[in-house]
Design an enzyme around this catalytic site. Structure first.
Site, PDB file in Angstrom:
ATOM      1  N   HIS A  66      22.421 -16.489 -14.707  1.00  0.00           N
ATOM      2  CA  HIS A  66      22.521 -15.074 -14.331  1.00  0.00           C
ATOM      3  C   HIS A  66      22.569 -15.036 -12.806  1.00  0.00           C
ATOM      4  CE1 HIS A  66      21.526 -10.711 -14.854  1.00  0.00           C
ATOM      5  NE2 HIS A  66      21.022 -10.886 -13.641  1.00  0.00           N
ATOM      6  N   CYS A  93      18.468  -6.054  -9.397  1.00  0.00           N
ATOM      7  CA  CYS A  93      17.037  -5.900  -9.686  1.00  0.00           C
ATOM      8  C   CYS A  93      16.410  -4.875  -8.762  1.00  0.00           C
ATOM      9  CB  CYS A  93      16.316  -7.234  -9.532  1.00  0.00           C
ATOM     10  SG  CYS A  93      14.536  -7.070  -9.743  1.00  0.00           S
TER      11      CYS A  93
END
Lengths: 316, 316
Positions: A213, A246
């Site tokens: 990722h 994030c």
């Protein structure tokens, strides 16, 4: 769980990692249309949501409904994120095919992200394993441990590779089927991708790490994909239109862009199983479902595929 | 002409390829400050301009003055573009260290870009070689043939690799010291980088192709750099803040971003000779010298180098 007719599996994380940092809530019906369109474009795996409390991430409050919906789509692996045991209960009940629990290798980030130490997270993993084992074998979801901040942390700085490998071992020991490496902060370099992958493979076995990722925070996303392909990883997370990142790591944002990743892979002769025109249709659904001031990214959608370009995946 | 203390040479093309598509004219004094700042940051080679008629590209009308100025900077290779013999006369008179004449492998693009066929361009190359040979050996500039649209053309579509190789051979035969491959249109894929480089090497010799000019039109710039590094190219063109591209190829824009390239290379342990803080100072000069509505790109400048990151090049 890569299908036979594709070389590299893209795991679309837009509905989860993409949307989670977007404030205006996308309607559940729109999310369903988007997920269907992604699946119709050939996307083999979609992370449809996260079983977090709705008060923390109201955007993802409809995850259970989306899992149930996505399960009805043939051949689609329905993945979800869970922060803890309670989340895993929701995921198991809903019938997710794949459950990922992120564990921040940086303990500082772990405390900030999920308010838990490594030891507490590993306890959660053990409990989730037990829960999964109560299911009949053929109904058990794949249980992945996500090694967040594996490439460095905005709070701690460098994260030693030995620590990443140690956490990978502990996750497998505690009951994860596999681990994934995650450049949560966009610190990653190609050398790290290569070295870390080999280090984890040596510790837990090559079959237990297949996916990565990556974020594009410093523009290195697809360069890091090149390193991932070279070393032999076969599943790459990406987000349609590059939405998300994030929200708990200051300065970190920007998933790699699915559309540009598809062009990269197909241009290298690696079949993704994707129908490019249908992928553009899925993008249009996303565009139509979000307020106009939510920015969508993607160079290839803007420029179009090169004149005369042939996808490796047969376009039907 | 890679210096001994660096692994990969970045050739900064911002003052030429970057500015040429920017309408508001940057003051010559500002360009000099920018070029000096780039050199002080350790940039080994800078393409300072192009000897094209001022009426076609008024932004580059001060190229002769910039060459004279940049020549006074120690250890800097002063490169220029020339479209034809007349341009080369200007470059030779000004004393450029390196002269690149672009030849579009797509003849359609060649006619549109410089209004000349391949045969006419090769005639120009022969005349330029003769001109250069009138100079004493140690004062001769390096004479490069740039293989434009080598990766495909927005007008013609696919450009066969055999045609690229053939043009490379003809350029060397006509008198170029070396050739460079150029993804003018941003069509390039990593496989093309590898295959084309090997093909040209086999035809003209490995020493005659060391550099590549990539665009980020479809977001593939740094992925293609990875392929270039893997195959063994050692000079990479890039543009500070990603300004520029080719204004004559519809839909094509976006050089790769110097700042992000530096992070990529240094993160791989490859020394560029660059001082990152000084590179940011050069970026600030560019920002201060252009109108605020001219967009500057660059992920690494926005996000900063990762906490704890160590450059391969010693920072003094």
């Amino acid at each position: 769980m890569k299908a036979a007719n594709i070389d590299i599996e893209i795991s679309e994380v837009g509905p989860r990692d993409g949307l989670q940092s977007i404030k205006p809530i996308m309607a559940t019906a729109d999310k369903k249309r988007w997920i269907s369109a992604l699946a119709e474009a050939g996307m083999p795996e979609i992370e449809v949501g996260s079983f977090v409390p709705a008060k923390i991430l109201p955007q993802l409050a409809d995850t259970a409904e989306l899992v149930a919906y996505a399960r009805s789509i043939p051949d689609l692996t329905v993945a979800v994120l869970v922060p803890n045991y309670r989340g895993a209960e929701g995921a198991v009940t809903a019938g997710a095919h794949k459950i990922t629990i992120p564990l921040s290798v940086s303990e500082t980030h772990s405390l900030k992200n999920v308010r838990r130490t490594h030891a507490q997270m590993l306890d959660e993993v053990r409990k989730i394993r037990e829960l999964i084992n109560t299911l009949p074998v053929d109904e058990r979801p794949v249980f992945e441990g996500g090694l967040s901040t594996a490439f460095g942390c905005t709070l701690e700085g460098n994260v030693p590779e030995s620590k990443v490998i140690s956490i990978a071992e502990q996750l497998i020991e505690a009951g994860c089927d596999e681990v994934g490496i995650s450049d949560t902060t966009g610190f990653g370099t190609p050398n790290q991708v290569t070295s870390m992958t080999k280090g984890i493979w040596a510790a837990v076995g090559k079959d237990k790490l297949t996916g990565i990722h990556l974020h594009n925070t410093r523009g290195q996303g697809l360069a890091n994909v090149m390193a991932a392909l070279e070393v032999g990883l076969t599943t790459i997370d990406s987000s349609m239109a590059g939405i998300g990142g994030c929200p708990f790591a200051p300065g970190a944002s920007g998933n790699i862009i699915t559309e540009d990743l598809v062009f990269l892979l197909e241009g290298m002769g690696l079949k993704t199983g994707i129908q490019f025109e249908r992928l553009m249709q899925a993008r249009q659904i996303l565009r139509d479902s979000l307020p106009a001031d939510v920015e969508l990214y993607g160079f290839t959608p803007d420029a179009g595929l090169p004149k005369g370009f042939t996808m490796a995946t047969p376009q039907v």
